[in-house]
Design an enzyme around this catalytic site. Sequence first.
Site, PDB file in Angstrom:
ATOM      1  N   TYR A  63      34.828  42.310  16.664  1.00 37.15           N
ATOM      2  CA  TYR A  63      35.708  42.863  17.705  1.00 37.15           C
ATOM      3  C   TYR A  63      35.405  44.332  17.989  1.00 37.15           C
ATOM      4  CZ  TYR A  63      38.018  38.442  17.932  1.00 37.15           C
ATOM      5  OH  TYR A  63      38.255  37.101  18.126  1.00 37.15           O
ATOM      6  N   HIS A 113      45.583  35.799  25.505  1.00 37.10           N
ATOM      7  CA  HIS A 113      44.839  35.752  24.239  1.00 37.10           C
ATOM      8  C   HIS A 113      44.763  37.106  23.542  1.00 37.10           C
ATOM      9  CE1 HIS A 113      42.725  31.857  25.812  1.00 37.10           C
ATOM     10  NE2 HIS A 113      43.954  31.644  25.403  1.00 37.10           N
ATOM     11  N   THR A 134      36.854  30.959  34.812  1.00 38.16           N
ATOM     12  CA  THR A 134      37.173  30.301  33.532  1.00 38.16           C
ATOM     13  C   THR A 134      36.686  28.860  33.551  1.00 38.16           C
ATOM     14  OG1 THR A 134      38.932  29.525  32.052  1.00 38.16           O
ATOM     15  CG2 THR A 134      39.582  29.885  34.347  1.00 38.16           C
ATOM     16  N   SER A 135      36.131  28.430  32.407  1.00 41.66           N
ATOM     17  CA  SER A 135      35.653  27.044  32.304  1.00 41.66           C
ATOM     18  C   SER A 135      36.821  26.075  32.114  1.00 41.66           C
ATOM     19  CB  SER A 135      34.692  26.920  31.116  1.00 41.66           C
ATOM     20  OG  SER A 135      35.371  27.238  29.914  1.00 41.66           O
TER      21      SER A 135
HETATM   22  N1  APR Z   1      32.063  35.187  38.327  1.00 42.17           N
HETATM   23  C1  APR Z   1      32.925  34.154  38.175  1.00 42.17           C
HETATM   24  N2  APR Z   1      32.773  33.230  37.225  1.00 42.17           N
HETATM   25  C2  APR Z   1      31.716  33.337  36.404  1.00 42.17           C
HETATM   26  C3  APR Z   1      30.785  34.383  36.511  1.00 42.17           C
HETATM   27  C4  APR Z   1      30.990  35.345  37.532  1.00 42.17           C
HETATM   28  N3  APR Z   1      30.167  36.389  37.714  1.00 42.17           N
HETATM   29  N4  APR Z   1      29.853  34.214  35.542  1.00 42.17           N
HETATM   30  C5  APR Z   1      30.210  33.131  34.859  1.00 42.17           C
HETATM   31  N5  APR Z   1      31.329  32.575  35.367  1.00 42.17           N
HETATM   32  C6  APR Z   1      32.101  31.407  34.912  1.00 42.17           C
HETATM   33  C7  APR Z   1      31.332  30.323  34.198  1.00 42.17           C
HETATM   34  O1  APR Z   1      30.741  29.433  35.133  1.00 42.17           O
HETATM   35  C8  APR Z   1      32.414  29.652  33.355  1.00 42.17           C
HETATM   36  O2  APR Z   1      33.057  28.610  34.081  1.00 42.17           O
HETATM   37  O3  APR Z   1      33.039  31.866  33.960  1.00 42.17           O
HETATM   38  C9  APR Z   1      33.412  30.778  33.109  1.00 42.17           C
HETATM   39  C10 APR Z   1      33.436  31.290  31.700  1.00 42.17           C
HETATM   40  O4  APR Z   1      33.887  30.286  30.841  1.00 42.17           O
HETATM   41  P1  APR Z   1      34.061  30.538  29.274  1.00 42.17           P
HETATM   42  O5  APR Z   1      32.861  31.242  28.748  1.00 42.17           O
HETATM   43  O6  APR Z   1      34.455  29.258  28.645  1.00 42.17           O
HETATM   44  O7  APR Z   1      35.275  31.611  29.200  1.00 42.17           O
HETATM   45  P2  APR Z   1      36.843  31.349  29.312  1.00 42.17           P
HETATM   46  O8  APR Z   1      37.136  30.188  30.192  1.00 42.17           O
HETATM   47  O9  APR Z   1      37.466  32.655  29.628  1.00 42.17           O
HETATM   48  O10 APR Z   1      37.193  30.966  27.810  1.00 42.17           O
HETATM   49  C11 APR Z   1      38.534  30.757  27.451  1.00 42.17           C
HETATM   50  O11 APR Z   1      37.931  30.721  25.138  1.00 42.17           O
HETATM   51  O12 APR Z   1      36.574  31.607  23.497  1.00 42.17           O
HETATM   52  C12 APR Z   1      37.836  31.605  24.025  1.00 42.17           C
HETATM   53  O13 APR Z   1      39.528  33.134  23.744  1.00 42.17           O
HETATM   54  C13 APR Z   1      38.333  32.955  24.438  1.00 42.17           C
HETATM   55  O14 APR Z   1      39.719  33.534  26.307  1.00 42.17           O
HETATM   56  C14 APR Z   1      38.586  32.804  25.915  1.00 42.17           C
HETATM   57  C15 APR Z   1      38.797  31.299  26.072  1.00 42.17           C
END
Ligand code: APR
Length: 236
Positions: A61, A112, A179-180
């Site tokens: 972190y 989170h 977000t995925s």
């Molecule tokens: N603009 C918009 N979206 C984007 C970009 C961009 N420039 N680059 C990547 N992405 C998208 C990807 O296609 C994907 O769908 O951002 C998403 C990121 O997904 P994750 O890496 O899974 O992140 P997130 O959804 O925030 O994860 C949720 O998981 O690990 C934990 O606590 C952590 O808060 C996090 C949670």
Amino acid sequence: MSTNQLEMKKKLVFLSGAGMSQESGLKTFREMGGLWESYDINEVATPEAWQRNPELVLRFYNERRKQLMQAKPNAGHLAIADLEKNFDVEVITQNVDNLHERAGSSKVLHLHGELMKARSTVDSFLVYELDHWALNPGDLCEKGSQLRPHIVWFGEAVPEIPNAIGIVEKADILVVIGTSLAVYPAAGLVNYVKKGTPVFVIDPNRPSVLQENVVYMKEKAGKGMEILQKELEKMM
Ligand code: APR
């Protein structure tokens, strides 16, 4: 602005994830080259990891915090903040960075946790703002216990979920961005919109759990927000 004017504004709710901050230089988690490719979740982001090896968890972190302190809000964060002129904007973010706030968004709920805060390990109400990147072994709360990152780890409860549900239920428009939707309960929030509420999704990759009736924009956050801001301003 009077209360009446605020009440007349439509409620525009954003649910953001790591992709929101990608153009600020912060890595996402699950893409190629993402953080969970270089680190094992079980070694850095669980209560068990903290028990086993707090130094490693603090280091992980600290690295994130150091990068955040060098990062700046991008065009997407700025557009969301700018929409407050015309909408009652609330941001629900899974991100632990503070880029929405630094862009000027006034209502940001962190599901989170927050990187720039530390918390006591004996009293969860003792939360401290950090103005430096390093949180070290031996950094103590006022009750003498080790400070931990103010982060919701895998396997921990997400205390802000009821508040987030309340916000989504009141949304007139929902925008899901970067977000995925792979992590629950955050991903389930989209199911709480009132029937008929427009839902926009900005992401270069379409999240697989989404229902058919969303407006999907295959864009990065910066460009996507530039396009969407114009659309939204027609819906004021
Ligand atoms: N603009 C918009 N979206 C984007 C970009 C961009 N420039 N680059 C990547 N992405 C998208 C990807 O296609 C994907 O769908 O951002 C998403 C990121 O997904 P994750 O890496 O899974 O992140 P997130 O959804 O925030 O994860 C949720 O998981 O690990 C934990 O606590 C952590 O808060 C996090 C949670």
